[in-house]
Design a protein around this motif. Structure first.
Motif, PDB file in Angstrom:
ATOM      1  N   GLY A  90       0.827  -1.196   0.000  1.00  0.00           N
ATOM      2  CA  GLY A  90       0.000   0.000   0.000  1.00  0.00           C
ATOM      3  C   GLY A  90       0.864   1.250   0.000  1.00  0.00           C
ATOM      4  O   GLY A  90       1.977   1.241   0.509  1.00  0.00           O
ATOM      5  N   LEU A  91       0.348   2.316  -0.589  1.00  0.00           N
ATOM      6  CA  LEU A  91       1.082   3.594  -0.617  1.00  0.00           C
ATOM      7  C   LEU A  91       0.215   4.704  -0.032  1.00  0.00           C
ATOM      8  O   LEU A  91      -0.910   4.913  -0.467  1.00  0.00           O
ATOM      9  CB  LEU A  91       1.436   3.976  -2.052  1.00  0.00           C
ATOM     10  CG  LEU A  91       2.464   3.146  -2.796  1.00  0.00           C
ATOM     11  CD1 LEU A  91       2.631   3.695  -4.209  1.00  0.00           C
ATOM     12  CD2 LEU A  91       3.801   3.141  -2.078  1.00  0.00           C
ATOM     13  N   ARG A  92       0.781   5.396   0.964  1.00  0.00           N
ATOM     14  CA  ARG A  92       0.056   6.512   1.579  1.00  0.00           C
ATOM     15  C   ARG A  92       0.541   7.854   1.086  1.00  0.00           C
ATOM     16  O   ARG A  92      -0.212   8.808   0.987  1.00  0.00           O
ATOM     17  CB  ARG A  92       0.238   6.479   3.103  1.00  0.00           C
ATOM     18  CG  ARG A  92      -0.548   5.409   3.790  1.00  0.00           C
ATOM     19  CD  ARG A  92      -0.056   5.151   5.180  1.00  0.00           C
ATOM     20  NE  ARG A  92       1.237   4.481   5.141  1.00  0.00           N
ATOM     21  CZ  ARG A  92       1.799   3.883   6.184  1.00  0.00           C
ATOM     22  NH1 ARG A  92       1.215   3.915   7.350  1.00  0.00           N
ATOM     23  NH2 ARG A  92       2.957   3.290   6.051  1.00  0.00           N
ATOM     24  N   ASN A  93       1.826   7.950   0.815  1.00  0.00           N
ATOM     25  CA  ASN A  93       2.439   9.253   0.511  1.00  0.00           C
ATOM     26  C   ASN A  93       3.804   9.045  -0.163  1.00  0.00           C
ATOM     27  O   ASN A  93       4.201   7.909  -0.419  1.00  0.00           O
ATOM     28  CB  ASN A  93       2.620  10.047   1.811  1.00  0.00           C
ATOM     29  CG  ASN A  93       3.253   9.160   2.876  1.00  0.00           C
ATOM     30  OD1 ASN A  93       4.198   8.432   2.594  1.00  0.00           O
ATOM     31  ND2 ASN A  93       2.731   9.202   4.085  1.00  0.00           N
ATOM     32  N   SER A  94       4.506  10.151  -0.405  1.00  0.00           N
ATOM     33  CA  SER A  94       5.767  10.044  -1.135  1.00  0.00           C
ATOM     34  C   SER A  94       6.860   9.358  -0.300  1.00  0.00           C
ATOM     35  O   SER A  94       7.764   8.734  -0.838  1.00  0.00           O
ATOM     36  CB  SER A  94       6.238  11.428  -1.587  1.00  0.00           C
ATOM     37  OG  SER A  94       6.313  12.277  -0.476  1.00  0.00           O
ATOM     38  N   LYS A  95       6.726   9.456   1.013  1.00  0.00           N
ATOM     39  CA  LYS A  95       7.698   8.772   1.877  1.00  0.00           C
ATOM     40  C   LYS A  95       7.549   7.245   1.688  1.00  0.00           C
ATOM     41  O   LYS A  95       8.537   6.526   1.518  1.00  0.00           O
ATOM     42  CB  LYS A  95       7.445   9.173   3.334  1.00  0.00           C
ATOM     43  CG  LYS A  95       8.504   8.736   4.286  1.00  0.00           C
ATOM     44  CD  LYS A  95       8.351   9.480   5.624  1.00  0.00           C
ATOM     45  CE  LYS A  95       8.942   8.656   6.743  1.00  0.00           C
ATOM     46  NZ  LYS A  95       7.923   8.009   7.581  1.00  0.00           N
ATOM     47  N   ASP A  96       6.303   6.779   1.711  1.00  0.00           N
ATOM     48  CA  ASP A  96       6.049   5.357   1.443  1.00  0.00           C
ATOM     49  C   ASP A  96       6.590   4.989   0.066  1.00  0.00           C
ATOM     50  O   ASP A  96       7.218   3.960  -0.103  1.00  0.00           O
ATOM     51  CB  ASP A  96       4.526   5.060   1.400  1.00  0.00           C
ATOM     52  CG  ASP A  96       3.956   4.702   2.764  1.00  0.00           C
ATOM     53  OD1 ASP A  96       4.723   4.624   3.734  1.00  0.00           O
ATOM     54  OD2 ASP A  96       2.724   4.500   2.845  1.00  0.00           O
ATOM     55  N   PHE A  97       6.317   5.865  -0.909  1.00  0.00           N
ATOM     56  CA  PHE A  97       6.735   5.547  -2.283  1.00  0.00           C
ATOM     57  C   PHE A  97       8.235   5.320  -2.364  1.00  0.00           C
ATOM     58  O   PHE A  97       8.705   4.328  -2.937  1.00  0.00           O
ATOM     59  CB  PHE A  97       6.319   6.664  -3.256  1.00  0.00           C
ATOM     60  CG  PHE A  97       6.881   6.453  -4.636  1.00  0.00           C
ATOM     61  CD1 PHE A  97       6.319   5.508  -5.489  1.00  0.00           C
ATOM     62  CD2 PHE A  97       7.994   7.153  -5.062  1.00  0.00           C
ATOM     63  CE1 PHE A  97       6.861   5.272  -6.745  1.00  0.00           C
ATOM     64  CE2 PHE A  97       8.548   6.926  -6.313  1.00  0.00           C
ATOM     65  CZ  PHE A  97       7.974   5.984  -7.158  1.00  0.00           C
ATOM     66  N   ASN A  98       9.014   6.239  -1.756  1.00  0.00           N
ATOM     67  CA  ASN A  98      10.473   6.114  -1.847  1.00  0.00           C
ATOM     68  C   ASN A  98      10.973   4.838  -1.176  1.00  0.00           C
ATOM     69  O   ASN A  98      11.864   4.165  -1.684  1.00  0.00           O
ATOM     70  CB  ASN A  98      11.153   7.342  -1.231  1.00  0.00           C
ATOM     71  CG  ASN A  98      10.993   8.532  -2.138  1.00  0.00           C
ATOM     72  OD1 ASN A  98      10.995   8.412  -3.362  1.00  0.00           O
ATOM     73  ND2 ASN A  98      10.799   9.706  -1.549  1.00  0.00           N
ATOM     74  N   TYR A  99      10.379   4.512  -0.045  1.00  0.00           N
ATOM     75  CA  TYR A  99      10.763   3.308   0.685  1.00  0.00           C
ATOM     76  C   TYR A  99      10.326   2.050  -0.083  1.00  0.00           C
ATOM     77  O   TYR A  99      11.106   1.119  -0.295  1.00  0.00           O
ATOM     78  CB  TYR A  99      10.106   3.391   2.068  1.00  0.00           C
ATOM     79  CG  TYR A  99      10.256   2.185   2.945  1.00  0.00           C
ATOM     80  CD1 TYR A  99      11.508   1.840   3.462  1.00  0.00           C
ATOM     81  CD2 TYR A  99       9.149   1.402   3.295  1.00  0.00           C
ATOM     82  CE1 TYR A  99      11.642   0.734   4.293  1.00  0.00           C
ATOM     83  CE2 TYR A  99       9.287   0.302   4.122  1.00  0.00           C
ATOM     84  CZ  TYR A  99      10.524  -0.034   4.619  1.00  0.00           C
ATOM     85  OH  TYR A  99      10.650  -1.120   5.438  1.00  0.00           O
ATOM     86  N   GLU A 100       9.088   2.071  -0.538  1.00  0.00           N
ATOM     87  CA  GLU A 100       8.531   0.899  -1.226  1.00  0.00           C
ATOM     88  C   GLU A 100       9.215   0.638  -2.569  1.00  0.00           C
ATOM     89  O   GLU A 100       9.357  -0.503  -2.986  1.00  0.00           O
ATOM     90  CB  GLU A 100       7.021   1.075  -1.445  1.00  0.00           C
ATOM     91  CG  GLU A 100       6.195   1.126  -0.165  1.00  0.00           C
ATOM     92  CD  GLU A 100       6.139  -0.220   0.558  1.00  0.00           C
ATOM     93  OE1 GLU A 100       6.358  -1.264  -0.084  1.00  0.00           O
ATOM     94  OE2 GLU A 100       5.883  -0.218   1.767  1.00  0.00           O
ATOM     95  N   LYS A 101       9.618   1.722  -3.237  1.00  0.00           N
ATOM     96  CA  LYS A 101      10.290   1.581  -4.528  1.00  0.00           C
ATOM     97  C   LYS A 101      11.588   0.782  -4.360  1.00  0.00           C
ATOM     98  O   LYS A 101      11.884  -0.108  -5.145  1.00  0.00           O
ATOM     99  CB  LYS A 101      10.593   2.975  -5.095  1.00  0.00           C
ATOM    100  CG  LYS A 101      11.370   2.956  -6.396  1.00  0.00           C
ATOM    101  CD  LYS A 101      11.451   4.349  -6.998  1.00  0.00           C
ATOM    102  CE  LYS A 101      12.426   5.233  -6.259  1.00  0.00           C
ATOM    103  NZ  LYS A 101      13.764   5.311  -6.798  1.00  0.00           N
ATOM    104  N   GLU A 102      12.329   1.099  -3.289  1.00  0.00           N
ATOM    105  CA  GLU A 102      13.589   0.385  -3.048  1.00  0.00           C
ATOM    106  C   GLU A 102      13.348  -1.097  -2.777  1.00  0.00           C
ATOM    107  O   GLU A 102      14.024  -1.964  -3.324  1.00  0.00           O
ATOM    108  CB  GLU A 102      14.335   0.997  -1.862  1.00  0.00           C
ATOM    109  CG  GLU A 102      15.015   2.285  -2.245  1.00  0.00           C
ATOM    110  CD  GLU A 102      15.725   2.951  -1.074  1.00  0.00           C
ATOM    111  OE1 GLU A 102      15.932   2.292  -0.032  1.00  0.00           O
ATOM    112  OE2 GLU A 102      16.064   4.128  -1.221  1.00  0.00           O
ATOM    113  N   ILE A 103      12.353  -1.372  -1.931  1.00  0.00           N
ATOM    114  CA  ILE A 103      12.064  -2.783  -1.624  1.00  0.00           C
ATOM    115  C   ILE A 103      11.654  -3.509  -2.906  1.00  0.00           C
ATOM    116  O   ILE A 103      12.104  -4.613  -3.191  1.00  0.00           O
ATOM    117  CB  ILE A 103      10.918  -2.908  -0.591  1.00  0.00           C
ATOM    118  CG1 ILE A 103      11.267  -2.185   0.699  1.00  0.00           C
ATOM    119  CG2 ILE A 103      10.611  -4.371  -0.302  1.00  0.00           C
ATOM    120  CD1 ILE A 103      10.145  -2.247   1.729  1.00  0.00           C
TER     121      ILE A 103
END
Ligand code: ADP
Length: 153
Positions: A90-103
């Motif tokens: 799930g993505l809530r915001n750009s912080k999630d996006f940056n973290y999730e993109k790496e994973i």
């Protein structure tokens, strides 16, 4: 055609309305969604694994598409072991996006057959995190607006 199986990995400590939203939306895309509770010995979860799993078993008891499992080790290895080709996050915001993109990119490198699929949360749930719910619970606050009905602390 093979069944479309997605693994939704996380700690779910506890499961929140945000997690539920992601699963409800993903239900239209997949034949089966496995909520996969990962254990990481260096992490403090506050709620026991047993308790976290029990809550989710109760929430999804009438939903045959959703199963709860626990796993250890790499998420991509768990996916392979159960024949899942998708990871759901799930993505809530750009912080999630940056973290999730790496994973997602690491997982892509580890196993290119497994695709990570993201669901953007609805704005009414984008402020909800398990960390916040734990803080409210620890301090004796009312968590009922953040978690599904079955969860009572
Ligand atoms: P982890 O320990 O891997 O961060 P979590 O249980 O906190 O696991 O979260 C699992 C997934 O659910 C993550 O992809 C996270 O971004 C997503 N998620 C958490 N809260 C929300 C929310 N309110 N709306 C949408 N997605 C969420």
């Amino acid at each position: 055609m093979n069944d479309k199986i997605a693994v939704f990995p996380g700690s779910f400590s506890p499961f929140t309305l945000g997690h539920q939203y992601v699963i409800n939306r993903a239900m239209a895309l997949f034949d089966k969604i496995i909520i996969a509770v990962g254990s990481n010995s260096s992490k403090e979860y506050y709620f026991t694994e047993e308790q976290r799993i029990q809550w989710m078993e109760d929430i999804f008891k009438d939903e045959p598409k959703v199963e709860i499992r626990k796993y250890e080790g790499l998420t991509v290895d768990f996916c392979k072991s159960i024949g899942a080709n998708f990871i759901l996050r799930g993505l809530r915001n750009s912080k999630d996006f940056n973290y999730e993109k790496e994973i997602a990119q690491v997982n892509q490198t580890l196993n290119e057959e497994i695709e990570t699929i993201f669901i953007i949360t609805s704005s009414e749930y984008s402020h909800i995190s398990s960390t916040l719910v734990r803080e409210v619970a620890k301090n004796g606050g009312d968590i009922s607006k953040f978690v599904p009905k079955g969860i009572k602390i």
